[in-house]
Design a protein around this motif. Sequence first.
Motif, short mmCIF file in Angstrom:
data_model
loop_
_atom_site.label_atom_id
_atom_site.label_comp_id
_atom_site.label_asym_id
_atom_site.label_seq_id
_atom_site.Cartn_x
_atom_site.Cartn_y
_atom_site.Cartn_z
N ILE A 73 1.11 -1.32 -0.31
CA ILE A 73 0.26 0.11 -0.26
C ILE A 73 0.85 1.34 0.04
O ILE A 73 0.85 2.24 -0.07
N ALA A 74 1.92 1.13 0.47
CA ALA A 74 2.84 2.22 0.90
C ALA A 74 3.63 2.23 -0.23
O ALA A 74 4.59 3.21 -0.54
N ALA A 75 4.09 1.36 -0.70
CA ALA A 75 5.47 1.53 -1.85
C ALA A 75 4.92 2.35 -3.22
O ALA A 75 6.12 3.05 -3.15
N PRO A 76 3.79 2.63 -3.05
CA PRO A 76 3.51 4.31 -4.76
C PRO A 76 4.08 5.10 -3.98
O PRO A 76 5.66 6.15 -4.66
N ALA A 172 0.09 9.88 -3.61
CA ALA A 172 0.31 8.53 -3.05
C ALA A 172 0.08 8.21 -1.47
O ALA A 172 -0.85 7.52 -1.13
N SER A 173 0.60 9.59 -0.49
CA SER A 173 0.42 9.16 0.27
C SER A 173 -1.02 10.27 1.11
O SER A 173 -1.24 8.79 2.12
N LYS A 174 -2.05 10.33 0.61
CA LYS A 174 -3.18 10.52 0.52
C LYS A 174 -4.39 9.49 0.72
O LYS A 174 -5.04 9.25 1.12
N GLN A 175 -3.97 8.90 -0.68
CA GLN A 175 -4.92 7.41 -0.98
C GLN A 175 -3.92 6.62 -0.21
O GLN A 175 -4.97 5.70 0.51
N ARG A 177 -3.70 7.17 3.34
CA ARG A 177 -4.25 6.94 4.00
C ARG A 177 -5.84 6.95 4.98
O ARG A 177 -6.07 6.79 5.58
N ARG A 178 -5.74 6.69 3.54
CA ARG A 178 -7.58 5.69 3.36
C ARG A 178 -6.98 4.49 3.82
O ARG A 178 -8.52 3.95 4.44
N GLN A 179 -6.30 3.99 4.11
CA GLN A 179 -5.95 2.23 4.66
C GLN A 179 -5.24 2.23 5.38
O GLN A 179 -5.48 0.72 6.67
N HIS A 237 -2.84 14.22 6.78
CA HIS A 237 -3.82 14.11 5.01
C HIS A 237 -4.78 13.71 5.20
O HIS A 237 -5.71 13.71 4.76
N ARG A 238 -5.22 12.88 6.79
CA ARG A 238 -6.88 13.07 6.91
C ARG A 238 -8.02 13.86 7.47
O ARG A 238 -8.86 13.91 7.27
#
Length: 304
Positions: A73-76, A172-175, A177-179, A237-238
């Motif tokens: 999940i954090a790779a990008p 990518a960080s904001k995305q 942080r959804r998970q 970001h959340r």
Amino acid sequence: MAREIQEPTANTGLGTTAAMVAVVFWGMGNVLVKYIRLPGLTLAFYRLAIGSVLYWLILRATGGHLSRKALLIAAPGGIAFGLDMTLFFVSLKHTSVSDASVITALQPALVFLVAGRLFGEHLSARMIGWTAVAVLGVVIAVVGSASGAGRTLFGDAAATASLFAWSYYFVASKQARRQQSALEYQVAMTVVATAIIAPFALVRPGDLAVPDVATMGWVLVMVLVPGGGHLLMNWAHRYSSISLVSTLTLGIPVIGVLGAAIILGEPVAGLQIVGMAIALVALALIVRRPPRVALPHGIAPPSG
């Protein structure tokens, strides 16, 4: 530990404050980079490697663990951050600091292009206008004392590539942080970024020689200050729109100039003062009335 996390309905005071503190930490990090006697990529590698271990220990102490899914999940974000650091340091070797700083300061322009489509943010003409003014202020502040010496097309190209990596890191960080929680993402992202930057840091023999105790102490400060800034921004970001936190990064060069003047004794030209004043006023007006973000009815802001 990865889980679905809904985003809050609007920018919150705590989210904005965390993002602003992160910007201050990053600005001071630029001063530390100049103060610490290590090559840029070497410093970046040790900062990320030590940070990976430190944040992992904190994650374990708080009951978390680093899973393969978390790394995926954090790779990008980790890849983008590792490339951003590598490309920016390469650009500094082949172009002027002013060119590299001005190019990377254009990040909000790229983020604005995707903020609506990816995150449902609605940018007003006022927000876009004051962001343009802030960018202008940053350009004036950075160029105010620059000679432009050492500028090359390759260096500017590297800085431009760094701009795209830096922009995508935010997306990518904001995305992610959804998970993921902020700490879990910080650990996984830093591990991936370390793996990305390591080969570049190993290019020249001797670059990764172990620093002396005093220098390693300053590396630890880098882990805690700009590294802590990333943790704060990832938390923010959340609770903040990506357009707002991206715009706030325009304060990084301003903080860097002020920090260098106070800590390193670097002179500040009159034109720089004018540019910094313009940027800070514009950013203050943006923070006063940030963009609004709405969620579907019935979704409440998260609590952690």
